[in-house]
Scaffold this active site. Structure first.
Site, PDB file in Angstrom:
ATOM      1  N   TYR A  17      -5.917  14.138 -81.567  1.00 30.08           N
ATOM      2  CA  TYR A  17      -6.421  12.791 -81.266  1.00 30.08           C
ATOM      3  C   TYR A  17      -7.742  12.834 -80.500  1.00 30.08           C
ATOM      4  O   TYR A  17      -7.913  12.155 -79.495  1.00 30.08           O
ATOM      5  CB  TYR A  17      -5.406  11.990 -80.430  1.00 30.08           C
ATOM      6  N   TYR A 145       8.150   6.470 -81.159  1.00 23.02           N
ATOM      7  CA  TYR A 145       7.244   7.489 -81.705  1.00 23.02           C
ATOM      8  C   TYR A 145       8.092   8.535 -82.437  1.00 23.02           C
ATOM      9  O   TYR A 145       9.065   9.052 -81.891  1.00 23.02           O
ATOM     10  CB  TYR A 145       6.417   8.170 -80.607  1.00 23.02           C
ATOM     11  N   ASP A 246      16.521  10.487 -83.359  1.00 26.54           N
ATOM     12  CA  ASP A 246      15.417  11.435 -83.264  1.00 26.54           C
ATOM     13  C   ASP A 246      15.437  12.068 -81.868  1.00 26.54           C
ATOM     14  O   ASP A 246      14.954  11.491 -80.905  1.00 26.54           O
ATOM     15  CB  ASP A 246      14.095  10.690 -83.523  1.00 26.54           C
ATOM     16  N   LYS A 275      10.882  20.773 -81.165  1.00 30.03           N
ATOM     17  CA  LYS A 275      10.241  21.102 -79.893  1.00 30.03           C
ATOM     18  C   LYS A 275      10.896  22.261 -79.117  1.00 30.03           C
ATOM     19  O   LYS A 275      10.511  23.402 -79.297  1.00 30.03           O
ATOM     20  CB  LYS A 275      10.150  19.847 -79.015  1.00 30.03           C
TER      21      LYS A 275
HETATM   22  C1  LIG Z   1      10.616  11.795 -80.683  1.00 30.58           C
HETATM   23  C2  LIG Z   1       9.643  12.604 -81.476  1.00 30.58           C
HETATM   24  N1  LIG Z   1       9.832  12.752 -82.790  1.00 30.58           N
HETATM   25  C3  LIG Z   1       9.004  13.488 -83.552  1.00 30.58           C
HETATM   26  C4  LIG Z   1       7.912  14.127 -82.994  1.00 30.58           C
HETATM   27  C5  LIG Z   1       6.992  14.932 -83.854  1.00 30.58           C
HETATM   28  O1  LIG Z   1       7.148  16.281 -83.595  1.00 30.58           O
HETATM   29  P1  LIG Z   1       5.995  17.327 -83.989  1.00 30.58           P
HETATM   30  O2  LIG Z   1       4.847  17.058 -83.090  1.00 30.58           O
HETATM   31  O3  LIG Z   1       6.640  18.656 -83.778  1.00 30.58           O
HETATM   32  O4  LIG Z   1       5.663  17.082 -85.420  1.00 30.58           O
HETATM   33  C6  LIG Z   1       7.678  14.004 -81.615  1.00 30.58           C
HETATM   34  C7  LIG Z   1       6.517  14.646 -80.998  1.00 30.58           C
HETATM   35  O5  LIG Z   1       6.095  14.349 -79.909  1.00 30.58           O
HETATM   36  C8  LIG Z   1       8.564  13.221 -80.833  1.00 30.58           C
HETATM   37  O6  LIG Z   1       8.380  13.058 -79.519  1.00 30.58           O
END
Ligand SMILES: Cc1ncc(COP(=O)(O)O)c(C=O)c1O
Length: 433
Positions: A17, A145, A246, A275
């Site tokens: 970004y 997100y 998620d 992560k």
């Molecule tokens: C809740 C959530 N889902 C998905 C993602 C995307 O993960 P990545 O950056 O490994 O593609 C993130 C990344 O910050 C996240 O916080």
């Protein structure tokens, strides 16, 4: 590192970004150990971000290094189509064991965003394979997100997310109001009204609901009530809509439970993790789901349509196995609770600063929300000068340190946050005057 290499970075390498040629010079990390990043200029700073939630054990961990080296001697990669290997099977067994019992199938992928893409595909194919093509929308939440790929972006917050940059390109989904119920406050059914209304009116066109359990991360660092999540599950059951949780950011202990959905005692139909899965060593993610969902996907002879080149990369799976072993055999829950208590004692002091709107804490997550947007050009060097790496965004100064951070190190972080926000307030006032 040579100056000309640094200049090459500035002129050619795109960072997240950011402008192609950034206004502010990058810091260069030479190496890292424990909670410390060793900068190229010889300084040593505490990484209070765990490299965006992932480095839960700290850097350069013997057990994880050994796992990577041992696997490297055998094979670093092999395709997963038609072939399999022990590191993937071991990891699948552990993940299916530590998550809710209804989850029986697992798909490995490269990143959190892709794990979300796979989750969305599972939900869409669950319906389309059964001949129900009109259920092609997702009900997501404002301030959510879920990643930067197209499917994931289409379920991110429609205002602060990236929808305006990709107007006309993203799949049109439906959004409910963000969870307004604060964590551990008394439940009031009014909090769920908007979601209930949207679900009721749109369930016949919905493939699934997607939500980050308990903590909305990069969309606003908001912590919400377990009752809210529980009601989401109940209503999804009532309207027969799949629920995608998620846990890419919250998984593996960060909120004080191994998975944040445990605060609400619920089960996901589809669960995304990433992560911290490899302790932040390398990119690996997974999407877990139930027999019911896979049976739906596979109706009429269909199969799940996804298969990345580096699926279940053995090197990443081996490190993930070592990371989970280390985590599950450590007193992680005490450590996270200890961090939470210390943040409650120290970080809440920031509320005395006029510029601070609210301090929010859960597990090893601390958030200081300001009334005004931060200024990275001011704050980044100010934090580094105090020996701390923090990457604020919008009006949020937030941390999620490695679980192994010591009391003294965490005190240094909270003190730095207090002082930098205090001086930022003065800096802003001077600018206005
Ligand atoms: C809740 C959530 N889902 C998905 C993602 C995307 O993960 P990545 O950056 O490994 O593609 C993130 C990344 O910050 C996240 O916080």
């Amino acid at each position: 590192m040579e100056k000309r290499l640094k200049e090459f970075d500035k002129q050619h390498i795109l960072h997240p970004y950011a402008k192609s040629i950034p206004d502010v010079d990058m810091e260069f990390v030479h190496s890292a150990k424990g909670v410390y990043l060793h900068l190229d200029n010889g300084e040593k700073i505490i990484d209070a971000m765990s490299s965006w939630w992932s480095v839960i054990h700290g850097y350069n961990v013997q057990e994880l290094n050994d796992a990577a080296k041992n696997q490297l001697e055998k094979m670093s990669h092999v395709m997963f189509g038609g072939l399999s290997h022990e590191p993937a099977v071991k990891l699948a067994k552990t993940l299916l064991h530590i998550t809710s019992p209804n989850l029986q199938h697992i798909f490995f992928s490269d990143s959190g965003s892709v794990s979300v893409e796979v989750a969305l595909k599972m939900a869409f194919q669950y319906h389309s394979s059964q001949g129900c093509h009109e259920r092609n929308k997702i009900l997501a939440f404002s301030k959510g997100y879920h990643g930067d790929t197209f499917g994931a972006m289409s379920v991110c917050d429609p205002v602060t997310g990236m929808h305006s940059a990709f107007e006309g390109v993203l799949h049109k989904n439906i959004f409910a109001q963000e969870p307004m119920a604060p964590f551990s406050k008394e439940w009031d059914e009014k909090y769920i009204e908007d979601f209930h209304h949207k679900l009721k009116s749109s369930h016949k066109e919905l493939a699934a609901v997607i939500i980050e359990p308990i903590v909305q991360g990069a969309g606003g660092m908001r912590i919400y009530s377990a009752d809210f999540l529980r009601r989401v599950r109940e209503l999804c059951n009532e309207y027969d809509v799949l629920l995608i949780l998620d846990e890419v950011a919250t998984g593996f202990g960060r909120t004080g439970k191994l998975f944040a959905y445990e605060h609400a005692g619920i089960e996901a139909d589809i669960l995304c993790v990433g992560k911290a899965l490899t302790g932040g060593y390398m990119s690996l993610a997974a999407t877990l789901t139930s027999k019911k969902v896979m049976q739906g996907v596979e109706s009429n002879g269909n199969v799940l349509m996804h298969g990345p080149t580096f699926m279940a990369n053995p090197l990443a799976c081996s490190v993930a196995n070592a990371s989970l072993e280390l985590l599950l055999n450590s007193p992680w829950q005490e450590r996270v609770l200890g961090i939470q208590q210390q943040l409650e004692e120290q970080l809440t002091k920031c509320e005395a600063i006029e510029l601070v709107k609210e301090v929010r804490i859960l597990g090893a997550i601390g958030v200081v929300e300001l009334h005004e947007n931060i200024d990275l050009a001011y704050m980044t060097p100010a934090f580094i000068q105090k020996g701390v790496w923090i990457r604020p965004f919008l009006n949020l100064v937030y941390i999620m340190p490695p679980f192994i951070i010591s009391k003294e190190e965490l005190s240094k972080v909270t003190q730095a946050i207090y002082e930098v926000i205090e001086t930022f307030e003065i800096h802003r006032r001077n600018k206005i005057d």
